[in-house]
Write an enzyme that holds these catalytic residues in place. Structure first.
Site, PDB file in Angstrom:
ATOM      1  N   CYS A 164      -6.930  26.784 -19.183  1.00 21.21           N
ATOM      2  CA  CYS A 164      -7.638  25.510 -19.041  1.00 21.21           C
ATOM      3  C   CYS A 164      -6.736  24.290 -19.163  1.00 21.21           C
ATOM      4  O   CYS A 164      -7.199  23.163 -19.008  1.00 21.21           O
ATOM      5  CB  CYS A 164      -8.773  25.432 -20.051  1.00 21.21           C
ATOM      6  SG  CYS A 164      -9.875  26.869 -19.977  1.00 21.21           S
ATOM      7  N   HIS A 303     -11.018  17.234 -24.244  1.00 17.40           N
ATOM      8  CA  HIS A 303     -11.199  18.572 -23.665  1.00 17.40           C
ATOM      9  C   HIS A 303     -12.682  18.937 -23.775  1.00 17.40           C
ATOM     10  O   HIS A 303     -13.260  19.444 -22.819  1.00 17.40           O
ATOM     11  CB  HIS A 303     -10.308  19.571 -24.384  1.00 17.40           C
ATOM     12  CG  HIS A 303     -10.297  20.928 -23.765  1.00 17.40           C
ATOM     13  ND1 HIS A 303      -9.968  21.135 -22.441  1.00 17.40           N
ATOM     14  CD2 HIS A 303     -10.578  22.155 -24.279  1.00 17.40           C
ATOM     15  CE1 HIS A 303     -10.046  22.436 -22.164  1.00 17.40           C
ATOM     16  NE2 HIS A 303     -10.414  23.071 -23.262  1.00 17.40           N
ATOM     17  N   GLU A 314     -10.797  20.038 -31.859  1.00 16.92           N
ATOM     18  CA  GLU A 314     -10.255  18.866 -31.169  1.00 16.92           C
ATOM     19  C   GLU A 314     -10.467  17.605 -31.996  1.00 16.92           C
ATOM     20  O   GLU A 314      -9.582  16.744 -32.077  1.00 16.92           O
ATOM     21  CB  GLU A 314     -10.887  18.702 -29.786  1.00 16.92           C
ATOM     22  CG  GLU A 314     -10.307  17.524 -29.017  1.00 16.92           C
ATOM     23  CD  GLU A 314     -10.737  17.461 -27.563  1.00 16.92           C
ATOM     24  OE1 GLU A 314     -10.095  16.705 -26.798  1.00 16.92           O
ATOM     25  OE2 GLU A 314     -11.700  18.164 -27.193  1.00 16.92           O
ATOM     26  N   LYS A 335     -17.070  16.952 -19.257  1.00 16.55           N
ATOM     27  CA  LYS A 335     -17.582  18.312 -19.038  1.00 16.55           C
ATOM     28  C   LYS A 335     -19.075  18.404 -19.291  1.00 16.55           C
ATOM     29  O   LYS A 335     -19.725  19.353 -18.848  1.00 16.55           O
ATOM     30  CB  LYS A 335     -16.841  19.309 -19.937  1.00 16.55           C
ATOM     31  CG  LYS A 335     -15.404  19.601 -19.528  1.00 16.55           C
ATOM     32  CD  LYS A 335     -14.791  20.675 -20.410  1.00 16.55           C
ATOM     33  CE  LYS A 335     -13.365  21.019 -19.996  1.00 16.55           C
ATOM     34  NZ  LYS A 335     -12.396  19.959 -20.345  1.00 16.55           N
ATOM     35  N   HIS A 340     -17.310  23.231 -17.314  1.00 16.67           N
ATOM     36  CA  HIS A 340     -15.895  23.472 -17.584  1.00 16.67           C
ATOM     37  C   HIS A 340     -15.260  24.145 -16.369  1.00 16.67           C
ATOM     38  O   HIS A 340     -15.564  25.297 -16.062  1.00 16.67           O
ATOM     39  CB  HIS A 340     -15.766  24.358 -18.819  1.00 16.67           C
ATOM     40  CG  HIS A 340     -14.380  24.521 -19.330  1.00 16.67           C
ATOM     41  ND1 HIS A 340     -13.266  24.018 -18.673  1.00 16.67           N
ATOM     42  CD2 HIS A 340     -13.895  25.141 -20.441  1.00 16.67           C
ATOM     43  CE1 HIS A 340     -12.187  24.320 -19.357  1.00 16.67           C
ATOM     44  NE2 HIS A 340     -12.530  25.003 -20.440  1.00 16.67           N
ATOM     45  N   PHE A 399      -7.000  28.875 -23.276  1.00 13.07           N
ATOM     46  CA  PHE A 399      -6.806  30.210 -23.821  1.00 13.07           C
ATOM     47  C   PHE A 399      -5.317  30.549 -23.787  1.00 13.07           C
ATOM     48  O   PHE A 399      -4.607  30.230 -22.829  1.00 13.07           O
ATOM     49  CB  PHE A 399      -7.564  31.246 -22.998  1.00 13.07           C
ATOM     50  CG  PHE A 399      -9.052  31.295 -23.257  1.00 13.07           C
ATOM     51  CD1 PHE A 399      -9.660  30.446 -24.151  1.00 13.07           C
ATOM     52  CD2 PHE A 399      -9.849  32.218 -22.588  1.00 13.07           C
ATOM     53  CE1 PHE A 399     -11.024  30.496 -24.384  1.00 13.07           C
ATOM     54  CE2 PHE A 399     -11.216  32.285 -22.808  1.00 13.07           C
ATOM     55  CZ  PHE A 399     -11.807  31.425 -23.702  1.00 13.07           C
TER      56      PHE A 399
END
Length: 417
Positions: A164, A303, A314, A335, A340, A399
């Site tokens: 991502c 994010h 975050e 998002k 996402h 990830f």
């Protein structure tokens, strides 16, 4: 030695809130929800019914049927976003400069649609069920390859795969390519087209996706009731140029790319560090690269995935990196409207961050109704705000522990910040 300054001269986007720059930005700024019921496949195959799909995208019309069939959807989306960005920048590619212009496009899973199709073909007919273009369509670098071929770019041609964070890493690495003199201009961004049962079921079974099939309650970053992300698809592309190169050709400049920071959590294959330490370091490195402090940031595009772990981590990272002043900085997650986009997410969010600078407007985090005590920043709930934005930060965490942060700044009349 002074670092070369890098500016943004063109933008392109294809995403759940719109298929052009102005449409996508208008809807995102207005808080229009681009998430709806899945149409890409029979949604009875998966527990999750929702996705942020690109709507009304006709590859045959855009590229012609023959070329469209030679490209996976991920490359189709990337090519269209790049076409828009090139047209926007009016960057000429000539015999004299084509080795000075390159392309770097990220993708998390690449041509997953073609992978699934190929497996179905071999299951049904053995080797005869595999089409000749199956392998080129599956490869993640099919995006940058198709773009370079379309525009005749013979400079650096790369593919970034950092889950991502792929979009931010692609943009940041393109900046470094120009800074070190290997190119004068780069198309940079990312694309993803992973609305297939394999991916949706896979993310669901690892408990990463929201189980809520109400389109107005599924993607709700930073909300106490959040339970996972909603998958999306799309692509974003930016034209990066050395400032002197852009000035010499009289290009219109949207923003300057001031800083790029990237780190690895080295913690867990999917989960972020709860303390936010690794992400905080990426923020600190981006600020150091930009030569500014946290007090100079006017907006943070988070994010903000809507997963319980990520949003808290975050928030902790931003507090750790920016201190008490973070409470004065608006933070929002687009998002909430797009879902996402995996590898493509940070590319479109970079575009939104630049548009926030252009229009001095901060898009909202929609569906944020119940405050989570662990997420206590100003997340611009539900309605965007008009506010001066001179510098914007865009975060991406993937990830594998990938953390990548970009900082953009407004240009003055001379293309300088």
């Amino acid at each position: 030695m002074d670092k070369k300054r890098i500016v943004i001269t063109g933008l392109g986007i294809v995403c759940p809130t719109g298929n052009t720059l102005e449409e996508a930005w208008k809807n995102t700024a207005a808080g229009v929800n681009g998430i709806d019921f899945i149409t890409r496949y029979d949604r009875s195959l998966t527990q999750n019914q929702l996705a942020g799909e690109v709507k009304g995208f006709d590859a045959d019309q855009l590229f012609g049927r023959k070329e469209a069939r030679r490209l996976d959807r991920v490359a189709q989306l990337a090519l269209e976003a790049s076409r828009q960005a090139m047209a926007d920048s009016q960057l000429p590619v000539t015999a004299d400069n084509r080795y000075e212009i390159g392309c770097i496009i990220g993708s998390g899973v690449g041509g997953i649609n073609s992978f699934v199709e190929a497996q179905q073909g071999i299951d049904a007919r053995g080797h005869r069920g595999i089409k000749p273009m199956a392998i080129p369509k599956i490869l993640s670098d099919s995006c940058s390859g198709a773009i370079s071929l379309r525009f005749g770019l013979r400079g650096p041609n790369h593919c970034i795969v950092t889950a991502c964070a792929s979009g931010n890493n692609a943009i940041g690495e393109a900046m470094h390519i120009i800074r070190r003199g290997d190119a004068k201009a780069m198309i940079a961004g990312a694309s993803e087209a992973a609305i297939v049962p394999l991916c949706v079921a896979g993310f669901n079974n690892m408990t990463a996706l929201s189980r809520n099939n109400d389109r107005d309650k599924a993607s709700r970053p930073f909300d106490l009731q959040r339970d996972g992300f909603v998958p999306g698809e799309g692509a974003g592309a930016l034209i990066l140029e050395e400032l002197a190169f852009a000035r010499d050709r009289g290009a219109t400049i949207y923003a300057e790319l001031l800083g790029y920071g990237h780190t690895s959590d080295a913690h867990h294959i999917t989960a972020p560090m709860a303390s936010g330490e690794g992400a905080a370091k990426a923020v600190e490195f981006a600020l150091r690269d930009a030569g500014i402090s946290g007090r100079d940031i006017d907006y943070i595009n988070a994010h903000g995935t809507s997963t319980p772990l990520n949003d808290t981590a975050e928030t902790n990272a931003l507090k750790r990196a920016l201190g008490e002043q973070v409470y004065e900085i608006p933070v929002s997650s687009t998002k909430s409207m797009t879902g996402h986009l995996l590898g493509g997410g940070s590319a479109i969010e970079a575009v939104f961050s630049i548009m926030a600078i252009r229009d001095n407007f901060i898009p909202p985090t929609i569906h944020l109704h119940t405050a989570d005590p662990s997420c206590d920043l100003n997340y611009v709930p539900n309605v965007g705000i008009k506010r001066a934005v001179r510098r914007a930060m865009s975060n991406a965490f993937g990830f594998g522990g990938h953390n990548a942060v970009l900082i953009f700044g407004e240009p003055d009349d001379n293309g300088a910040v």
